[in-house]
Design a protein around this motif. Structure first.
Motif, PDB file in Angstrom:
ATOM      1  N   LEU A  60     -18.680  72.143  51.028  1.00  0.00           N
ATOM      2  CA  LEU A  60     -17.797  73.274  50.733  1.00  0.00           C
ATOM      3  C   LEU A  60     -16.377  72.788  50.455  1.00  0.00           C
ATOM      4  CD1 LEU A  60     -17.325  76.313  50.536  1.00  0.00           C
ATOM      5  CD2 LEU A  60     -16.944  76.348  53.015  1.00  0.00           C
ATOM      6  N   ILE A  61     -15.912  71.817  51.233  1.00  0.00           N
ATOM      7  CA  ILE A  61     -14.586  71.232  50.990  1.00  0.00           C
ATOM      8  C   ILE A  61     -14.519  70.634  49.587  1.00  0.00           C
ATOM      9  CG2 ILE A  61     -13.026  69.365  51.656  1.00  0.00           C
ATOM     10  CD1 ILE A  61     -12.849  71.588  53.606  1.00  0.00           C
ATOM     11  N   ILE A  62     -15.549  69.879  49.204  1.00  0.00           N
ATOM     12  CA  ILE A  62     -15.580  69.266  47.865  1.00  0.00           C
ATOM     13  C   ILE A  62     -15.575  70.338  46.788  1.00  0.00           C
ATOM     14  CG2 ILE A  62     -16.969  67.853  46.296  1.00  0.00           C
ATOM     15  CD1 ILE A  62     -18.004  66.348  48.764  1.00  0.00           C
ATOM     16  N   LEU A  63     -16.353  71.401  46.987  1.00  0.00           N
ATOM     17  CA  LEU A  63     -16.435  72.485  46.003  1.00  0.00           C
ATOM     18  C   LEU A  63     -15.096  73.189  45.847  1.00  0.00           C
ATOM     19  CD1 LEU A  63     -18.216  74.245  44.150  1.00  0.00           C
ATOM     20  CD2 LEU A  63     -18.698  75.683  46.147  1.00  0.00           C
ATOM     21  N   SER A 107      -7.411  74.703  41.136  1.00  0.00           N
ATOM     22  CA  SER A 107      -6.476  73.779  40.494  1.00  0.00           C
ATOM     23  C   SER A 107      -5.287  73.440  41.383  1.00  0.00           C
ATOM     24  CB  SER A 107      -5.975  74.372  39.171  1.00  0.00           C
ATOM     25  OG  SER A 107      -5.335  75.621  39.394  1.00  0.00           O
ATOM     26  N   ARG A 108      -4.953  74.314  42.334  1.00  0.00           N
ATOM     27  CA  ARG A 108      -3.842  74.039  43.246  1.00  0.00           C
ATOM     28  C   ARG A 108      -4.146  72.881  44.189  1.00  0.00           C
ATOM     29  NH1 ARG A 108      -3.202  79.800  45.916  1.00  0.00           N
ATOM     30  NH2 ARG A 108      -5.470  79.428  45.955  1.00  0.00           N
ATOM     31  N   LEU A 109      -5.410  72.552  44.312  1.00  0.00           N
ATOM     32  CA  LEU A 109      -5.822  71.465  45.202  1.00  0.00           C
ATOM     33  C   LEU A 109      -6.023  70.151  44.454  1.00  0.00           C
ATOM     34  CD1 LEU A 109      -8.413  73.361  47.463  1.00  0.00           C
ATOM     35  CD2 LEU A 109      -5.956  73.067  47.801  1.00  0.00           C
ATOM     36  N   HIS A 110      -5.632  70.109  43.191  1.00  0.00           N
ATOM     37  CA  HIS A 110      -5.766  68.870  42.413  1.00  0.00           C
ATOM     38  C   HIS A 110      -4.530  67.998  42.622  1.00  0.00           C
ATOM     39  CE1 HIS A 110      -8.807  70.928  39.469  1.00  0.00           C
ATOM     40  NE2 HIS A 110      -9.261  70.806  40.706  1.00  0.00           N
ATOM     41  N   THR A 111      -4.377  67.544  43.858  1.00  0.00           N
ATOM     42  CA  THR A 111      -3.256  66.686  44.248  1.00  0.00           C
ATOM     43  C   THR A 111      -3.821  65.442  44.943  1.00  0.00           C
ATOM     44  OG1 THR A 111      -3.020  67.764  46.408  1.00  0.00           O
ATOM     45  CG2 THR A 111      -1.774  68.696  44.560  1.00  0.00           C
ATOM     46  N   PRO A 112      -3.007  64.387  45.082  1.00  0.00           N
ATOM     47  CA  PRO A 112      -3.511  63.161  45.729  1.00  0.00           C
ATOM     48  C   PRO A 112      -4.113  63.392  47.115  1.00  0.00           C
ATOM     49  CG  PRO A 112      -1.424  62.717  44.659  1.00  0.00           C
ATOM     50  CD  PRO A 112      -1.645  64.195  44.550  1.00  0.00           C
ATOM     51  N   MET A 113      -3.481  64.229  47.926  1.00  0.00           N
ATOM     52  CA  MET A 113      -3.972  64.471  49.279  1.00  0.00           C
ATOM     53  C   MET A 113      -5.398  65.013  49.267  1.00  0.00           C
ATOM     54  SD  MET A 113      -2.360  67.054  52.085  1.00  0.00           S
ATOM     55  CE  MET A 113      -3.418  67.971  53.194  1.00  0.00           C
ATOM     56  N   TYR A 114      -5.651  65.997  48.407  1.00  0.00           N
ATOM     57  CA  TYR A 114      -6.983  66.604  48.355  1.00  0.00           C
ATOM     58  C   TYR A 114      -7.965  65.739  47.575  1.00  0.00           C
ATOM     59  CZ  TYR A 114      -4.505  70.582  50.233  1.00  0.00           C
ATOM     60  OH  TYR A 114      -3.728  71.391  51.032  1.00  0.00           O
ATOM     61  N   PHE A 115      -7.458  64.905  46.703  1.00  0.00           N
ATOM     62  CA  PHE A 115      -8.318  63.934  46.022  1.00  0.00           C
ATOM     63  C   PHE A 115      -8.943  62.991  47.049  1.00  0.00           C
ATOM     64  CE2 PHE A 115      -8.684  59.663  44.098  1.00  0.00           C
ATOM     65  CZ  PHE A 115      -9.613  59.929  43.106  1.00  0.00           C
ATOM     66  N   LYS A 155      -7.643  77.377  53.107  1.00  0.00           N
ATOM     67  CA  LYS A 155      -8.038  78.735  53.488  1.00  0.00           C
ATOM     68  C   LYS A 155      -7.849  79.710  52.334  1.00  0.00           C
ATOM     69  CE  LYS A 155      -5.538  78.718  57.322  1.00  0.00           C
ATOM     70  NZ  LYS A 155      -4.949  79.176  58.618  1.00  0.00           N
ATOM     71  N   GLU A 156      -6.788  79.536  51.567  1.00  0.00           N
ATOM     72  CA  GLU A 156      -6.571  80.399  50.409  1.00  0.00           C
ATOM     73  C   GLU A 156      -7.624  80.152  49.336  1.00  0.00           C
ATOM     74  OE1 GLU A 156      -2.602  79.798  49.086  1.00  0.00           O
ATOM     75  OE2 GLU A 156      -1.688  80.909  50.748  1.00  0.00           O
ATOM     76  N   ALA A 157      -7.990  78.892  49.136  1.00  0.00           N
ATOM     77  CA  ALA A 157      -9.027  78.571  48.150  1.00  0.00           C
ATOM     78  C   ALA A 157     -10.370  79.157  48.578  1.00  0.00           C
ATOM     79  CB  ALA A 157      -9.139  77.060  47.986  1.00  0.00           C
ATOM     80  N   LEU A 158     -10.664  79.106  49.890  1.00  0.00           N
ATOM     81  CA  LEU A 158     -11.908  79.681  50.400  1.00  0.00           C
ATOM     82  C   LEU A 158     -11.903  81.194  50.238  1.00  0.00           C
ATOM     83  CD1 LEU A 158     -14.598  79.383  51.854  1.00  0.00           C
ATOM     84  CD2 LEU A 158     -13.354  79.427  54.024  1.00  0.00           C
ATOM     85  N   ARG A 159     -10.775  81.821  50.524  1.00  0.00           N
ATOM     86  CA  ARG A 159     -10.664  83.275  50.373  1.00  0.00           C
ATOM     87  C   ARG A 159     -10.854  83.672  48.904  1.00  0.00           C
ATOM     88  NH1 ARG A 159      -5.919  83.617  52.280  1.00  0.00           N
ATOM     89  NH2 ARG A 159      -6.576  83.478  54.449  1.00  0.00           N
ATOM     90  N   ALA A 161     -17.141  85.585  44.677  1.00  0.00           N
ATOM     91  CA  ALA A 161     -18.572  85.787  44.937  1.00  0.00           C
ATOM     92  C   ALA A 161     -18.863  87.259  45.219  1.00  0.00           C
ATOM     93  CB  ALA A 161     -19.007  84.914  46.113  1.00  0.00           C
ATOM     94  N   THR A 162     -17.977  87.929  45.959  1.00  0.00           N
ATOM     95  CA  THR A 162     -18.174  89.336  46.274  1.00  0.00           C
ATOM     96  C   THR A 162     -18.072  90.190  45.019  1.00  0.00           C
ATOM     97  OG1 THR A 162     -17.217  88.990  48.471  1.00  0.00           O
ATOM     98  CG2 THR A 162     -17.365  91.248  47.688  1.00  0.00           C
TER      99      THR A 162
END
Length: 334
Positions: A65-68, A74-82, A319-323, A329-330
């Motif tokens: 789920l983290i990888i997905l 796109s906000r998570l396309h940073t070195p930390m999340y990479f 958490k925002e990406a999961l929300r 999905a809903t």
């Protein structure tokens, strides 16, 4: 690793076999090993099977789920999340090296593992252990650059550097694991084929060998220690500079920012290295469970399972990406 008589007694569920097949006394080598697994009573197998199955499924689903989320947002396309996405993949692979075999053994009572399977398991266990260490070190360097050199962070932590750090982690981990595995393949095993562990631990295999293991032990205490110590030193140096930077101009806002930025990573570091160092610096807790088994369960089962929760519960972006994913999905299901 020494196993007591009381521990052997707890393995009464081991299927009976002809001693000529299990001891291999009259043969020059063995073709399979007997993994004793966890020292649990037969009536406890069902409970522990359900427990470890639930933990393994949580590890796989949580890290995938983290990888997905990192891939889709796109906000998570940073070195930390990479680096985090690669760590999540490593955690899934790390647990998959040992836990499925443990679950199969607990459900079928088949404790045997072939020689090639045992050597392969040893290789991948060492490989993903080292890869975990190097990736955690890369994440510490990323945090160092973000806090100590914020103005140059975007320039220095480029896609090329991040890819190079991950590639170097894979190459170094592969080289270390391959060196141990090639040396292990040169050994002869001719007598006892019983491993008092739930996976093919390198140290336990060396104790079973009837060959000269000097080169193997030398590799463990040089290449192996360096592969573990250097990443730890790198992490400590990074956080030393981070601490010095914060204390140079102390402020509540700056301390809060550092804790929010580094808190999750520090928690993972403490869990991972705490279990690893506890294996070597703390005495055996009881005569029934060896400290090696406890430590191995911590960093192969518990830590990979907790990592997704640590990063998601303390990370607003995750958490925002999961929300956002759940709302998509809903909406699509309506």
């Amino acid at each position: 690793m020494v196993i007591s008589e009381s521990l052997i007694f707890n393995y009464s569920f081991i299927p009976s076999r002809d001693m000529s097949n299990t001891r291999w006394e009259n043969q020059s080598s063995v073709s399979e090993f007997l993994l004793l697994g966890l020292p649990i009573l037969p009536e406890q197998r069902g409970v522990f099977f359900a427990l470890f199955l639930g933990m393994y499924l949580t590890t796989v689903l949580g890290n995938l789920l983290i990888i997905l989320l990192i891939r889709l947002d796109s906000r998570l396309h940073t070195p930390m999340y990479f680096f985090l996405s690669h760590l999540a993949f490593t955690d899934v692979s790390f647990s998959s090296v040992t836990v499925p075999k443990l679950l199969v053994s607990m459900s079928t009572q088949d404790l045997l593992i072939s020689y090639p399977g045992c050597v392969s398991q040893t290789y991948f266990f060492i490989f993903f252990t080292d890869l975990d260490s190097f990736l955690i070190t890369s994440m510490a360097y990323d945090r160092y650059m973000a806090i100590c050199h914020p103005l140059h962070y975007t320039t220095i932590m480029s896609e090329g550097l991040c890819a190079s750090l991950v590639a170097a982690s894979w190459v170094l981990s592969c080289a270390n694991a391959l060196s141990h595995t090639l040396l292990l393949a040169q050994l002869t095993f001719c007598a006892d084929n019983t491993i008092p562990h739930f996976f093919c631990d390198l140290g336990a295999l060396l104790k079973l060998s009837c060959s000269d293991t000097f080169l193997n032990m030398l590799a463990m205490f040089t290449v192996g220690v360096v592969a573990t110590a250097l990443p730890f030193v790198g992490i400590m140096v990074s956080y030393g500079y981070i601490g010095a930077t914060i204390l140079r101009v102390p402020s509540t806002k700056r301390i809060y920012k550092a804790l929010s930025t580094c808190g999750s990573h520090l928690t993972v570091v403490c869990l991972y290295y705490g279990a690893m160092f506890g294996q070597y610096f703390f005495p055996t807790l009881s005569s029934f469970i060896n400290k090696d088994i406890i430590a191995a369960l911590m960093y192969t089962v518990v830590t990979p399972m907790l990592n997704p929760f640590i990063y998601s519960l303390r990370n607003r972006n995750i958490k925002e990406a999961l929300r956002k994913l759940l709302s998509r999905a809903t909406f699509s299901s309506q």
